[in-house]
Scaffold this motif. Structure first.
Motif, mmCIF file in Angstrom:
data_model
loop_
_atom_site.group_PDB
_atom_site.id
_atom_site.type_symbol
_atom_site.label_atom_id
_atom_site.label_comp_id
_atom_site.label_asym_id
_atom_site.label_seq_id
_atom_site.Cartn_x
_atom_site.Cartn_y
_atom_site.Cartn_z
ATOM 1 N N PHE A 184 -6.438 8.429 -4.424
ATOM 2 C CA PHE A 184 -5.345 8.412 -5.126
ATOM 3 C C PHE A 184 -5.346 9.222 -4.722
ATOM 4 O O PHE A 184 -3.151 8.916 -4.207
ATOM 5 C CB PHE A 184 -5.568 7.606 -6.250
ATOM 6 C CG PHE A 184 -4.333 7.858 -7.497
ATOM 7 C CD1 PHE A 184 -4.027 6.864 -7.461
ATOM 8 C CD2 PHE A 184 -3.760 9.054 -8.612
ATOM 9 C CE1 PHE A 184 -2.936 6.728 -8.445
ATOM 10 C CE2 PHE A 184 -3.172 8.778 -9.154
ATOM 11 C CZ PHE A 184 -2.183 7.509 -8.808
ATOM 12 N N SER A 185 -4.578 10.391 -5.143
ATOM 13 C CA SER A 185 -4.378 11.450 -4.117
ATOM 14 C C SER A 185 -3.748 11.415 -3.064
ATOM 15 O O SER A 185 -2.341 11.731 -2.162
ATOM 16 C CB SER A 185 -4.774 12.741 -4.422
ATOM 17 O OG SER A 185 -3.920 13.782 -4.287
ATOM 18 N N GLY A 186 -4.174 11.010 -1.813
ATOM 19 C CA GLY A 186 -4.183 10.533 -0.815
ATOM 20 C C GLY A 186 -3.237 9.246 0.073
ATOM 21 O O GLY A 186 -1.841 9.678 0.245
ATOM 22 N N PHE A 187 -3.390 8.462 -1.038
ATOM 23 C CA PHE A 187 -2.427 7.307 -1.251
ATOM 24 C C PHE A 187 -0.658 8.213 -1.930
ATOM 25 O O PHE A 187 -0.080 7.800 -1.511
ATOM 26 C CB PHE A 187 -2.348 5.566 -2.397
ATOM 27 C CG PHE A 187 -3.992 5.333 -1.395
ATOM 28 C CD1 PHE A 187 -3.946 5.427 -0.320
ATOM 29 C CD2 PHE A 187 -5.412 5.215 -2.594
ATOM 30 C CE1 PHE A 187 -5.539 4.562 0.195
ATOM 31 C CE2 PHE A 187 -5.264 4.600 -2.131
ATOM 32 C CZ PHE A 187 -6.181 4.001 -0.665
ATOM 33 N N VAL A 188 -1.197 8.344 -2.782
ATOM 34 C CA VAL A 188 0.326 9.263 -3.556
ATOM 35 C C VAL A 188 1.238 10.054 -2.682
ATOM 36 O O VAL A 188 2.020 10.394 -2.447
ATOM 37 C CB VAL A 188 0.793 9.568 -4.711
ATOM 38 C CG1 VAL A 188 1.599 10.093 -5.310
ATOM 39 C CG2 VAL A 188 -0.559 8.458 -5.682
ATOM 40 N N SER A 189 0.248 10.817 -1.971
ATOM 41 C CA SER A 189 0.747 11.886 -0.964
ATOM 42 C C SER A 189 1.638 11.274 0.192
ATOM 43 O O SER A 189 2.517 11.550 0.598
ATOM 44 C CB SER A 189 -0.587 12.868 -0.135
ATOM 45 O OG SER A 189 -1.519 13.682 -1.075
ATOM 46 N N ILE A 190 1.108 9.838 0.539
ATOM 47 C CA ILE A 190 1.766 9.015 2.025
ATOM 48 C C ILE A 190 3.291 8.768 1.519
ATOM 49 O O ILE A 190 4.053 8.875 2.076
ATOM 50 C CB ILE A 190 1.164 7.473 1.510
ATOM 51 C CG1 ILE A 190 -0.738 7.848 2.446
ATOM 52 C CG2 ILE A 190 1.886 6.815 3.206
ATOM 53 C CD1 ILE A 190 -1.350 6.004 2.533
ATOM 54 N N ILE A 191 3.146 7.880 0.221
ATOM 55 C CA ILE A 191 4.102 7.678 0.050
ATOM 56 C C ILE A 191 5.593 9.312 -0.217
ATOM 57 O O ILE A 191 7.011 9.755 0.740
ATOM 58 C CB ILE A 191 4.553 7.521 -1.489
ATOM 59 C CG1 ILE A 191 3.032 6.411 -1.691
ATOM 60 C CG2 ILE A 191 6.315 7.280 -2.357
ATOM 61 C CD1 ILE A 191 3.097 5.755 -2.751
ATOM 62 N N ILE A 192 4.713 10.654 -1.074
ATOM 63 C CA ILE A 192 5.644 11.668 -1.077
ATOM 64 C C ILE A 192 5.829 12.443 0.374
ATOM 65 O O ILE A 192 6.725 12.532 0.747
ATOM 66 C CB ILE A 192 4.845 12.695 -2.295
ATOM 67 C CG1 ILE A 192 4.466 11.850 -3.565
ATOM 68 C CG2 ILE A 192 4.967 14.465 -1.722
ATOM 69 C CD1 ILE A 192 5.272 12.010 -3.997
ATOM 70 N N TYR A 193 4.944 12.242 1.588
ATOM 71 C CA TYR A 193 5.657 12.210 2.382
ATOM 72 C C TYR A 193 6.784 11.598 3.130
ATOM 73 O O TYR A 193 7.949 12.051 4.130
ATOM 74 C CB TYR A 193 4.214 11.743 3.095
ATOM 75 C CG TYR A 193 4.487 12.416 5.206
ATOM 76 C CD1 TYR A 193 4.084 14.362 5.374
ATOM 77 C CD2 TYR A 193 4.897 11.918 6.097
ATOM 78 C CE1 TYR A 193 4.388 14.639 6.798
ATOM 79 C CE2 TYR A 193 5.266 12.135 7.632
ATOM 80 C CZ TYR A 193 4.228 13.659 7.676
ATOM 81 O OH TYR A 193 5.152 13.849 9.043
ATOM 82 N N PHE A 194 6.694 10.494 3.012
ATOM 83 C CA PHE A 194 7.771 9.201 3.689
ATOM 84 C C PHE A 194 9.307 10.065 2.570
ATOM 85 O O PHE A 194 10.166 10.610 3.929
ATOM 86 C CB PHE A 194 7.652 8.018 3.067
ATOM 87 C CG PHE A 194 7.253 7.237 4.110
ATOM 88 C CD1 PHE A 194 7.560 7.668 5.677
ATOM 89 C CD2 PHE A 194 5.776 6.248 3.451
ATOM 90 C CE1 PHE A 194 6.923 6.168 6.939
ATOM 91 C CE2 PHE A 194 5.402 6.042 4.840
ATOM 92 C CZ PHE A 194 5.704 5.585 6.001
#
Lengths: 414, 249
Positions: free
Chosen positions: B219-229
């Motif tokens: 879950f953290s990884g998925f949200v990290s994707i968005i935050i990365y963008f």
């Protein structure tokens, strides 16, 4: 004249500089925890601490002391503060100068938050083990979620010895005895140093070549792709593979080394056992109450009825941890902190024994510098200008009855 | 020397000046990121990173990567698109961790005497290395966000487990079971951090039993994707060059 003016200006400037420099070196000891700045109504109308005992005034490093007593959760808890449905019995000290070796409410260990009931009285005890030498103001304290820290009375305790000799030995459920002060430290340093070194190696791989100016020129002229070579890509891949392999490998070896681990423990403790205080046979009605600002005195008119079978006298008024005593009835023998004790602070217009069945209206004055020193007089600036406190009545045999009072407080400025 | 003349007189001198600039810029980037990233991480990750009794298998795993992928993404955007330098994530995390160690050692231990084994920072370096490598190999914002961001979240917990596992050994204390980390939180009094503030083991991932850390990490990884963008574009915006028409100056 101009020369004199210039000299004055120069000397003034030098004096200013010297003052500033002196101010930088003036570092007095910060010895309070903001207990006096907490809103007075919070201290008077939430948790009432009484029968407090600090077992020692001086304690050596590694030795223990206890703070014990009772606290009453005020039934008229202010609306502006969340109710103590999630609370934590804390201790007000400047950092871990003691460790909290144990804390109990009603005999139950309370390492976690608890739920308290309004109107109930609880017995508590906190066991402290001295860790850092110095003079420390040790307070009782209850943290309330949505309400903040509610600090209780504090007493100075001296810790002697050397912190270097402090040990905190614990035996785990896997049978190992460790010193929690230093346990796992070398492991923490090792892994952080290892990963930091790997990060630095990655950085060094790039920093060893020309960086910003030539690369910016290359990127600007459309030659960005020439800046990363095939060898760079191989090295990068090596870093990534090594990173993932080390993470996976170290996790595996850690699990082998520590086969038994458990998650952090959390959760609210309910069902704290209150103590059954003897039913009070004295009833008190507050007819009016005022605080006289110039005289630092609170005056109350009380109508007191004795429904019991023995005569009683008023001995103590306790609010926000400040104890106002009538010395003819009660004298403190618990070494209660001086600044919170008004040994002759309670005056009752007629404090002769109140006979069974008798009703009497009396004027009571609670006066002491503590009203100002502990900023309880600031109650008049609070959003809920009501006071509350505990009255203690005593019969001839010394039996005590506790009565809670709660009423509006009108300030008097003249 | 007029304004139109070069400040250097030979190629060797130009190289020397260029290298001097390199070190000056690197030092400036490192210290500026150290300050900004450290404040950001303390405000958003805060207690999860400060104390061992907050480092749980649900929320710490979830929150720490999400709030810490921010500056790496932004600095990567600047260093990669303007200089083709693939160390934005690592340099950010190295700066953060240096700042954190200084803070934990001098403030938490040196001033207030919390043992270092109770207040050491989380390890973010494995995820940062992989993030930089993915950017370099793919040269793609999308691939870095999706693969690198996910990896950043996934590597966090296993990258820290060797450090925190010893503190998750259980202990019986006055009739209650707790971990050594819980015991540290109980022993070392924090007047302003009562137990109920701790946000650990909360949530609804109960159907996964004890294996909740991988789910949290995904879950953290998925949200990290968005935050990365999001933070990538902050970085792009922050590092763009604007020219102003001289007639308007």
């Amino acid at each position: 004249m101009k020369i004199i003016k210039d000299k004055v200006a120069k000397l003034s400037f030098v004096a200013l500089l010297m003052s500033l420099t002196a101010a930088m070196f003036y570092t007095p000891t910060a010895s309070a925890h903001g207990e006096k700045s907490q809103a007075a109504f919070m201290r008077m109308r939430t948790i009432h601490w009484f029968d407090l005992n600090w077992s020692k005034d001086t304690v050596a490093v590694n030795d223990t002391m206890t703070i014990s007593g009772k606290f009453h959760v005020f039934a008229g808890w202010p609306e502006t503060v969340d109710k103590p449905e999630v609370s934590f019995l804390n201790i007000g000290i400047p950092g871990p100068v003691f460790i909290r070796a144990g804390s109990w409410i009603g005999g139950q260990l309370v390492p976690r938050s608890v739920s308290l009931e309004l109107g109930e009285t609880y017995e508590f005890k906190v066991l402290l083990k001295a860790r850092r030498p110095g003079d420390w103001h040790v307070h009782t304290m209850m943290n309330v979620q949505g309400g903040g820290p509610i600090i209780g009375p504090g007493k100075w305790v001296t810790v002697t010895g050397s912190m270097g000799s402090f040990v905190n030995n614990i035996t785990t459920l896997t049978g190992e005895t460790i010193n929690l002060e230093t346990y796992n430290l070398s492991n923490i340093y090792f892994w952080h140093a290892f990963w930091y070194a790997l990060g630095l190696a990655w950085l060094a791989f790039w920093v060893k070549r020309p960086l910003f100016v030539p690369r910016h020129i290359a990127v600007s002229s459309g030659k960005a792709d020439t800046l990363i070579s095939a060898a760079d890509k191989k090295v990068a891949l090596g870093f990534a593979v090594a990173t993932i392999a080390i993470v996976a490998g170290s996790m595996g070896t850690t699990n082998e080394k520590f086969p038994v681990t458990t998650p952090l423990q959390a959760g609210l403790l309910r069902g704290m056992q209150p103590i059954q205080m003897p039913e009070s046979t004295v009833s008190v009605k507050v007819d009016d109450a005022s605080y006289r600002v110039p005289g630092r005195a609170m005056q109350m008119t009380l109508t007191v009825t004795n429904n019991g079978d023995s005569a009683v006298r008023l001995g103590e008024f306790n609010t926000a941890g400040v104890r106002f005593l009538d010395p003819a009835v009660l004298q403190d023998e618990t070494a209660y902190p001086d600044d919170l004790l008004a040994e002759e602070g309670l005056t009752v217009s007629d404090n002769s024994p109140l006979a069974p069945g008798e009703t009497r209206t009396v004027e009571i004055t609670a006066s002491d510098a503590a009203w100002e020193v502990y900023r309880l007089a600031d109650l008049i600036y609070d959003p809920d200008s009501r006071f509350a406190g505990l009255l203690f009545f005593f019969d001839a045999e010394g039996n005590r009855q506790m009565v809670m009072i709660d009423a509006p407080l009108i300030p008097s400025f003249i | 020397m007029s304004a139109s003349q070069s400040a250097v007189r030979s190629r060797a001198e130009a190289v020397q000046v260029s290298r001097t600039f390199d070190w000056m810029i690197l030092f400036t980037v490192f210290t500026a990121v150290l300050g900004g990233y450290h404040i950001h991480y303390m405000l958003t990750g805060g207690d999860w990173d400060f104390w061992t009794d907050w480092k749980d298998r649900r929320l710490w795993v979830t929150v720490a990567p999400i709030v810490s992928i921010t500056f790496p993404a932004a600095v990567q955007a600047c260093l990669w698109y303007r200089y083709r330098l693939p160390f934005g994530a690592v340099v950010s995390v190295l700066a953060l961790m240096l700042g954190e160690w200084i803070n934990r050692y001098l403030n938490f231990w040196g001033w207030t005497y919390f043992p270092v084994n109770f207040c050491f920072p989380s390890n973010l370096i494995p995820g940062a290395i992989v993030l930089d490598v993915v950017l370099m190999l793919s040269s793609s914002l999308t691939a870095t966000a999706v693969i690198g961001g996910l990896a950043y979240g996934l590597l966090f917990y296993p990258g820290n487990w060797p450090i925190i596992a010893p503190l998750h050994v259980p202990v019986e204390y006055n009739g209650m079971m707790m971990t050594l980390a819980d015991l540290q939180g109980y022993h070392y009094v924090r007047t302003g951090t009562p137990e109920y503030i701790r946000m650990v083991e909360k949530g609804t991932l109960r159907t996964f039993g004890k294996d909740v850390a991988p789910v949290s990490a995904f879950f953290s990884g998925f949200v990290s994707i968005i935050i990365y963008f999001l933070w990538h574009f902050f970085g792009r915006w922050f590092s763009k060059t604007d020219f102003v028409d001289s007639s308007n100056v």
